[in-house]
Design a protein around this motif. Structure first.
Motif, PDB file in Angstrom:
ATOM      1  N   ASP A 104       0.833  -1.285   0.012  1.00 16.90           N
ATOM      2  CA  ASP A 104       0.062  -0.066  -0.054  1.00 16.90           C
ATOM      3  C   ASP A 104       0.940   1.380   0.111  1.00 16.90           C
ATOM      4  OD1 ASP A 104      -2.168  -1.662   0.214  1.00 16.90           O
ATOM      5  OD2 ASP A 104      -2.603  -1.466   2.181  1.00 16.90           O
ATOM      6  N   ASP A 105       2.196   1.151   0.383  1.00 20.53           N
ATOM      7  CA  ASP A 105       2.782   2.357   0.748  1.00 20.53           C
ATOM      8  C   ASP A 105       3.879   2.350  -0.363  1.00 20.53           C
ATOM      9  OD1 ASP A 105       1.273   3.118   2.780  1.00 20.53           O
ATOM     10  OD2 ASP A 105       2.797   2.112   4.236  1.00 20.53           O
ATOM     11  N   TYR A 106       4.788   1.282  -0.418  1.00 27.29           N
ATOM     12  CA  TYR A 106       6.100   1.471  -1.139  1.00 27.29           C
ATOM     13  C   TYR A 106       5.769   1.046  -2.736  1.00 27.29           C
ATOM     14  CZ  TYR A 106       8.469   0.937   3.365  1.00 27.29           C
ATOM     15  OH  TYR A 106       9.267   1.349   4.517  1.00 27.29           O
ATOM     16  N   LEU A 107       5.051  -0.028  -2.794  1.00 23.51           N
ATOM     17  CA  LEU A 107       4.936  -0.300  -4.307  1.00 23.51           C
ATOM     18  C   LEU A 107       3.817   0.497  -5.071  1.00 23.51           C
ATOM     19  CD1 LEU A 107       5.318  -2.454  -6.449  1.00 23.51           C
ATOM     20  CD2 LEU A 107       3.586  -3.925  -5.597  1.00 23.51           C
ATOM     21  N   SER A 108       2.772   1.119  -4.214  1.00 19.29           N
ATOM     22  CA  SER A 108       1.818   2.073  -4.829  1.00 19.29           C
ATOM     23  C   SER A 108       2.672   3.401  -4.981  1.00 19.29           C
ATOM     24  CB  SER A 108       0.705   2.377  -3.888  1.00 19.29           C
ATOM     25  OG  SER A 108      -0.151   3.319  -4.302  1.00 19.29           O
ATOM     26  N   LYS A 163     -15.365  -9.368  12.391  1.00 20.43           N
ATOM     27  CA  LYS A 163     -14.340 -10.278  11.458  1.00 20.43           C
ATOM     28  C   LYS A 163     -12.960  -9.659  11.526  1.00 20.43           C
ATOM     29  CE  LYS A 163     -14.459 -12.820   7.349  1.00 20.43           C
ATOM     30  NZ  LYS A 163     -15.297 -13.424   6.216  1.00 20.43           N
ATOM     31  N   HIS A 164     -12.195 -10.659  11.801  1.00 14.40           N
ATOM     32  CA  HIS A 164     -10.516 -10.213  11.572  1.00 14.40           C
ATOM     33  C   HIS A 164     -10.364 -10.713  10.157  1.00 14.40           C
ATOM     34  CE1 HIS A 164     -10.456  -9.895  16.224  1.00 14.40           C
ATOM     35  NE2 HIS A 164     -11.326 -10.902  16.143  1.00 14.40           N
ATOM     36  N   SER A 165      -8.897  -9.597   9.902  1.00  9.91           N
ATOM     37  CA  SER A 165      -8.484  -9.821   8.527  1.00  9.91           C
ATOM     38  C   SER A 165      -7.241  -9.393   8.225  1.00  9.91           C
ATOM     39  CB  SER A 165      -9.585  -9.506   7.415  1.00  9.91           C
ATOM     40  OG  SER A 165      -9.542  -8.139   7.226  1.00  9.91           O
ATOM     41  N   PRO A 166      -6.456  -9.617   7.333  1.00 10.01           N
ATOM     42  CA  PRO A 166      -4.883  -9.133   7.229  1.00 10.01           C
ATOM     43  C   PRO A 166      -5.285  -7.717   6.992  1.00 10.01           C
ATOM     44  CG  PRO A 166      -4.902 -11.126   5.991  1.00 10.01           C
ATOM     45  CD  PRO A 166      -6.478 -10.842   6.770  1.00 10.01           C
ATOM     46  N   ASP A 167      -4.497  -6.681   7.611  1.00 12.98           N
ATOM     47  CA  ASP A 167      -4.599  -5.054   7.187  1.00 12.98           C
ATOM     48  C   ASP A 167      -3.851  -4.774   6.238  1.00 12.98           C
ATOM     49  OD1 ASP A 167      -5.197  -2.692   7.507  1.00 12.98           O
ATOM     50  OD2 ASP A 167      -3.572  -2.287   9.208  1.00 12.98           O
ATOM     51  N   CYS A 168      -4.612  -4.524   5.118  1.00 10.76           N
ATOM     52  CA  CYS A 168      -4.213  -4.143   3.709  1.00 10.76           C
ATOM     53  C   CYS A 168      -5.440  -3.584   2.978  1.00 10.76           C
ATOM     54  CB  CYS A 168      -3.615  -5.317   2.708  1.00 10.76           C
ATOM     55  SG  CYS A 168      -1.973  -5.646   3.205  1.00 10.76           S
ATOM     56  N   THR A 169      -5.195  -2.496   2.189  1.00  6.55           N
ATOM     57  CA  THR A 169      -6.459  -2.374   1.353  1.00  6.55           C
ATOM     58  C   THR A 169      -6.976  -3.491   0.581  1.00  6.55           C
ATOM     59  OG1 THR A 169      -4.939  -1.338  -0.397  1.00  6.55           O
ATOM     60  CG2 THR A 169      -5.561   0.174   1.325  1.00  6.55           C
ATOM     61  N   GLY A 170      -8.295  -3.000   0.285  1.00  4.43           N
ATOM     62  CA  GLY A 170      -9.091  -4.093  -0.401  1.00  4.43           C
ATOM     63  C   GLY A 170      -8.321  -4.827  -1.649  1.00  4.43           C
ATOM     64  N   GLN A 171      -8.022  -4.007  -2.726  1.00  2.50           N
ATOM     65  CA  GLN A 171      -7.262  -4.852  -3.899  1.00  2.50           C
ATOM     66  C   GLN A 171      -6.221  -5.502  -3.210  1.00  2.50           C
ATOM     67  OE1 GLN A 171      -7.715  -3.145  -7.542  1.00  2.50           O
ATOM     68  NE2 GLN A 171      -9.270  -1.847  -6.775  1.00  2.50           N
ATOM     69  N   SER A 172      -5.112  -4.882  -2.681  1.00  3.93           N
ATOM     70  CA  SER A 172      -4.041  -5.567  -1.948  1.00  3.93           C
ATOM     71  C   SER A 172      -4.395  -6.644  -1.214  1.00  3.93           C
ATOM     72  CB  SER A 172      -3.187  -4.514  -1.224  1.00  3.93           C
ATOM     73  OG  SER A 172      -2.677  -3.420  -1.970  1.00  3.93           O
TER      74      SER A 172
END
Length: 322
Positions: A104-108, A163-172
């Protein structure tokens, strides 16, 4: 282009595992118990881990990760272009902590550097990010490196369910979970740390290896020192086992079809019923339909009352034909 035939035996391959959980559950410490890890530290948290990997890379942008020192480069030796591997050749496992910072940060930001118009065109930006990310993963896999992505836990509330999920933006996040072989949620229960791979209504998971909820051993014990390496081995073994089972299932249905093609008597037709029931469930219905059609063309039909094949004229006399 390599082609895997349906009856080919699949060898062990590198695996991708996603670990996520709340702060203080020891995600990084657990990941570094994998075999010969290289930590790509985008979260500035390597010093909080119980044990440090042999090589630590402190990254602040995509170029710090995807560069010649780490990935490798082509060089000319004696007039021939050859690939000179980077730091990843010295490790067996690459640990990315965290995936959110990398994606979300570096690659974006890197995608926007490549084309400033992508700052507003998020759809095309995520498309480019996806291509770059897959390229990165492909290079690691070609090095035969296992990959562990670490994420923080993100809670989303839907009515009464959290609900628990990995913290990334939706598409990532979608991209990360899609390529992962195993996704595990780390939490604390009764003062013990536990890793859960099975997906449920209140957490995202992926459990190819069918690993049950597993207590993480205490720091400093021999069991902890190889905990992640042991999990990786289980995942690899499960993938190969599933592949072997698929190969055997395909061989069974191929043999059943050969027998079906050669049927000429009632006894041979009825032997196929037991053979059909012995196939893997995924093949049973299709083979039964094929069997009824092809045997029907040969004059055999299934009697509903006896569940056996009979000659067409016998079934007609009973007036009870499937």
């Amino acid at each position: 282009m390599a082609v895997i035939r349906k009856n080919d035996v699949v060898k062990e391959r590198p695996v991708i595992i996603v670990l996520y959980g709340t702060p203080g559950t020891g995600k990084t410490s657990l990941a570094t118990t994998a075999e010969s890890p290289l930590l790509i530290d985008t979260d500035r948290g390597f010093d909080r881990a119980v044990q440090r990997p042999d090589i630590v890379v402190t990254a602040s942008q995509w170029e710090d990760i995807y560069n010649e020192e780490i990935i490798g480069k082509y060089v000319i030796e004696n007039g021939v272009q050859v690939w000179k591997p980077g730091l990843i050749s010295e490790c067996k496992t690459v640990v990315v902590d965290t995936a959110k910072a990398m994606l979300d940060d570096y690659l974006s930001n890197y995608a926007i550097k490549m084309d400033y118009k992508l700052e507003k065109n998020t759809l095309k930006r995520y498309g480019l990010m996806g291509d770059l990310f897959k390229q990165f993963v492909s290079i690691l896999r070609s090095n035969n490196s296992d990959i562990i992505f670490i994420c923080h836990d993100k809670e989303n509330t839907d009515g009464d369910i959290t609900k628990h999920s990995p913290d990334c933006t939706g598409q990532s996040k979608d991209l990360l979970i899609r390529i992962a072989d195993q996704v595990g949620y780390i939490c604390k229960e009764n003062n013990n740390r536990v890793i859960k791979f099975e997906p449920t209504d209140n957490r995202v998971g992926k459990n190819v290896a069918e690993i049950p909820d597993t207590w993480i051993p205490a720091y400093g014990t021999p069991e902890f020192e190889t905990c992640m390496a042991d999990i990786v081995k289980r995942v690899k073994k499960a993938i190969v086992s599933k592949s072997d089972a698929q190969v055997q299932a395909q061989k069974d249905v191929d043999n059943a079809r050969k027998k079906l093609a050669s049927v000429s008597t009632i006894d041979e037709a009825n032997e196929l019923i037991d053979i059909a029931h012995g196939l893997a469930k995924i093949h049973q219905k299709a083979f039964m339909n094929q069997m009824l059609k092809e045997l029907g063309a040969k004059g055999f039909v299934l009697d509903k009352s006896t569940k056996k094949f009979v000659k067409n004229e016998e079934a007609d006399s009973k007036g009870d034909v499937a």
